[in-house]
Design a protein around this motif. Structure first.
Motif, mmCIF file in Angstrom:
data_model
loop_
_atom_site.group_PDB
_atom_site.id
_atom_site.type_symbol
_atom_site.label_atom_id
_atom_site.label_comp_id
_atom_site.label_asym_id
_atom_site.label_seq_id
_atom_site.Cartn_x
_atom_site.Cartn_y
_atom_site.Cartn_z
ATOM 1 N N VAL A 101 -5.508 0.191 -4.357
ATOM 2 C CA VAL A 101 -4.919 1.395 -3.763
ATOM 3 C C VAL A 101 -4.143 2.161 -4.828
ATOM 4 C CG1 VAL A 101 -3.285 2.270 -2.051
ATOM 5 C CG2 VAL A 101 -4.839 0.406 -1.458
ATOM 6 N N THR A 123 -4.771 -5.205 -1.550
ATOM 7 C CA THR A 123 -4.001 -4.036 -1.983
ATOM 8 C C THR A 123 -4.236 -3.626 -3.433
ATOM 9 O OG1 THR A 123 -2.115 -5.421 -2.645
ATOM 10 C CG2 THR A 123 -2.149 -4.633 -0.361
ATOM 11 N N HIS A 177 2.154 1.793 -3.381
ATOM 12 C CA HIS A 177 1.106 2.317 -4.263
ATOM 13 C C HIS A 177 0.892 3.806 -4.010
ATOM 14 C CE1 HIS A 177 0.150 -1.489 -5.960
ATOM 15 N NE2 HIS A 177 -0.470 -1.985 -4.910
ATOM 16 N N LEU A 178 0.890 4.213 -2.756
ATOM 17 C CA LEU A 178 0.679 5.623 -2.419
ATOM 18 C C LEU A 178 1.811 6.493 -2.934
ATOM 19 C CD1 LEU A 178 -0.596 5.307 1.265
ATOM 20 C CD2 LEU A 178 -1.945 6.057 -0.707
ATOM 21 N N ASP A 191 0.823 -1.217 0.000
ATOM 22 C CA ASP A 191 0.000 0.000 0.000
ATOM 23 C C ASP A 191 0.854 1.263 0.000
ATOM 24 O OD1 ASP A 191 -2.401 -1.349 -0.054
ATOM 25 O OD2 ASP A 191 -2.718 -1.281 2.115
ATOM 26 N N ALA A 222 -10.514 3.676 -1.334
ATOM 27 C CA ALA A 222 -10.002 3.189 -2.621
ATOM 28 C C ALA A 222 -9.819 1.676 -2.595
ATOM 29 C CB ALA A 222 -8.679 3.871 -2.944
ATOM 30 N N SER A 223 -9.359 1.156 -1.459
ATOM 31 C CA SER A 223 -9.080 -0.281 -1.368
ATOM 32 C C SER A 223 -10.338 -1.127 -1.449
ATOM 33 C CB SER A 223 -8.345 -0.595 -0.064
ATOM 34 O OG SER A 223 -9.229 -0.638 1.038
ATOM 35 N N TRP A 260 -1.278 8.629 -3.692
ATOM 36 C CA TRP A 260 -2.019 9.340 -2.645
ATOM 37 C C TRP A 260 -2.861 10.485 -3.186
ATOM 38 C CZ3 TRP A 260 -1.127 14.488 -1.552
ATOM 39 C CH2 TRP A 260 0.094 15.047 -1.930
ATOM 40 N N THR A 304 -7.556 6.260 1.428
ATOM 41 C CA THR A 304 -6.868 5.034 1.025
ATOM 42 C C THR A 304 -7.733 3.817 1.297
ATOM 43 O OG1 THR A 304 -4.782 6.135 1.620
ATOM 44 C CG2 THR A 304 -4.697 3.772 1.212
ATOM 45 N N CYS A 323 -6.037 8.917 -4.528
ATOM 46 C CA CYS A 323 -6.924 8.496 -3.437
ATOM 47 C C CYS A 323 -7.705 9.690 -2.894
ATOM 48 C CB CYS A 323 -6.115 7.849 -2.312
ATOM 49 S SG CYS A 323 -5.471 6.209 -2.682
ATOM 50 N N GLY A 364 -2.320 4.858 4.861
ATOM 51 C CA GLY A 364 -2.560 6.279 4.635
ATOM 52 C C GLY A 364 -2.187 7.108 5.835
ATOM 53 N N ALA A 373 -5.074 -0.600 4.622
ATOM 54 C CA ALA A 373 -5.016 0.589 3.768
ATOM 55 C C ALA A 373 -5.167 1.858 4.601
ATOM 56 C CB ALA A 373 -6.106 0.519 2.700
#
Length: 339
Positions: A321, A318, A54-55, A51, A310-311, A324, A307, A327, A286, A282
């Motif tokens: 995600v 995950t 991804h952010l 996560d 979004a998940s 950021w 976050t 999100c 965040g 998630a």
């Protein structure tokens, strides 16, 4: 950054999640229809690491874990490497199969039910955790209640989790603990001795109630005032800088400096929801990312909600995600719940 440190080190549970969507969760001797099945990485060590990447792909992420010398273990190591996670301390054992979890998501309720096999996770010990060379800033550790050796006393300490947290702090890391949906009494017993060695605790409404000994569910719904009381009670029992509590309707955060923030969750449309598996991880990702980047408590809480929302768009932990900013854009588009 603290002493030039930057990045997040996850430690503990790495398991293969076999995510299955079913029509509903049946009782014993019942029958439900299976619609979808996917294999993904799971567990606190895996989920938060992925996560965070991804952010923000630029943030350094390392991990410590133990997997089996099998297909699931190779899959998890490849998943981590592909995400840019440092796997130099992701160890392999031939003594057990990789920990795995059958994760069922009900289409009727969107609730999740997990059935896991401990496998290699049962062999993880404090000796697997070496913080001597890391330059990460935070340790995200989990999961008490599903690791047999770490759950047990270790030398003169109450359990192995305490040993790992003390080692991390001595090496200059700040610490956060992720929890699992285990028996309330077991959770309280395992977490209590960890509190003096934690900087952050990011948990759900049921978990904070179990740790604090406060009933946080009133008339079948999370009670904001009770969650706040429980969070403040736990804050005072340790060295914590911040306690954050989340549930489907709202989240709160309290700090050692007296700050208290309450924020309603994101009003994600029902048709967007595929499952809640991994939403708590998630949220923690965040929150921890915002703290790492020096954001305010309110800003970090907002990203945590975004976050998590979004998940919810995937049955995996995950897979949905986003970076950021994306999100937050989704959260702005959907707005907040009326609470």
């Amino acid at each position: 950054m603290s002493g030039g440190r930057r990045g997040i080190l996850t430690g503990g549970t790495w398991c293969a999640d076999y995510n299955r969507t079913v029509s509903h969760w049946p009782g014993e001797d019942g029958l439900a229809e299976l619609f979808e099945e996917e294999r993904h990485g799971g567990g606190s060590g895996c989920n938060l690491a992925l996560d965070i990447k991804h952010l923000d792909p630029a943030i350094p992420v390392e991990t410590i874990g133990l997997v089996g010398d099998d297909d699931d273990g190779r899959y998890l190591r490849a998943t981590a490497a592909a995400a840019g996670i440092d796997t130099s301390q992701m160890m392999v054992t031939a003594a057990a199969a990789t920990q795995f979890c059958d994760a069922y998501v009900s289409l009727s309720s969107h609730r999740r039910t997990h059935i896991f096999h401990a496998g290699s996770g049962a062999l993880l010990t404090p000796d697997h955790f070496d913080f001597s060379s890391t330059r990460m800033r935070y340790l995200h550790l989990g999961l008490p209640g599903v690791h047999r050796i770490l759950d047990a006393p270790w030398h003169d300490e109450a359990n192995g989790w305490v040993v790992v947290l003390k080692k991390a702090r001595a090496a200059g890391l700040e610490t956060n603990l992720e929890l699992a949906s285990v028996d309330r009494a077991l959770m309280a017993r395992l977490v209590a001795p960890c509190l003096p060695h934690l900087d952050f605790l990011i948990v759900n409404d049921l978990e904070i109630g179990a740790i604090a000994g406060v009933e946080t569910i009133v008339r079948d719904a999370p009670d904001q005032a009770a969650c706040m009381r429980a969070a403040r009670a736990v804050l005072e029992r340790g060295a914590l800088k911040l306690v954050a509590v989340h549930c489907p309707a709202f989240a709160i955060a309290v700090t050692r400096w007296g700050e208290g923030v309450v924020l309603p969750s994101v009003a994600i449309p029902k048709q967007e929801i595929k499952g809640a598996n991994g939403a708590g991880d998630a949220f923690a990702a965040g929150m921890l990312y915002g703290i790492h980047e020096g954001w305010s408590v309110g800003q970090s809480l907002r990203l945590a909600h975004a976050t998590a929302a979004a998940s919810l768009r995937s049955i995996s932990t995950t897979g949905a995600v986003l970076p950021w900013r994306d999100c937050l854009a989704l959260a702005d588009k959907w707005d907040s719940r009326d609470y």
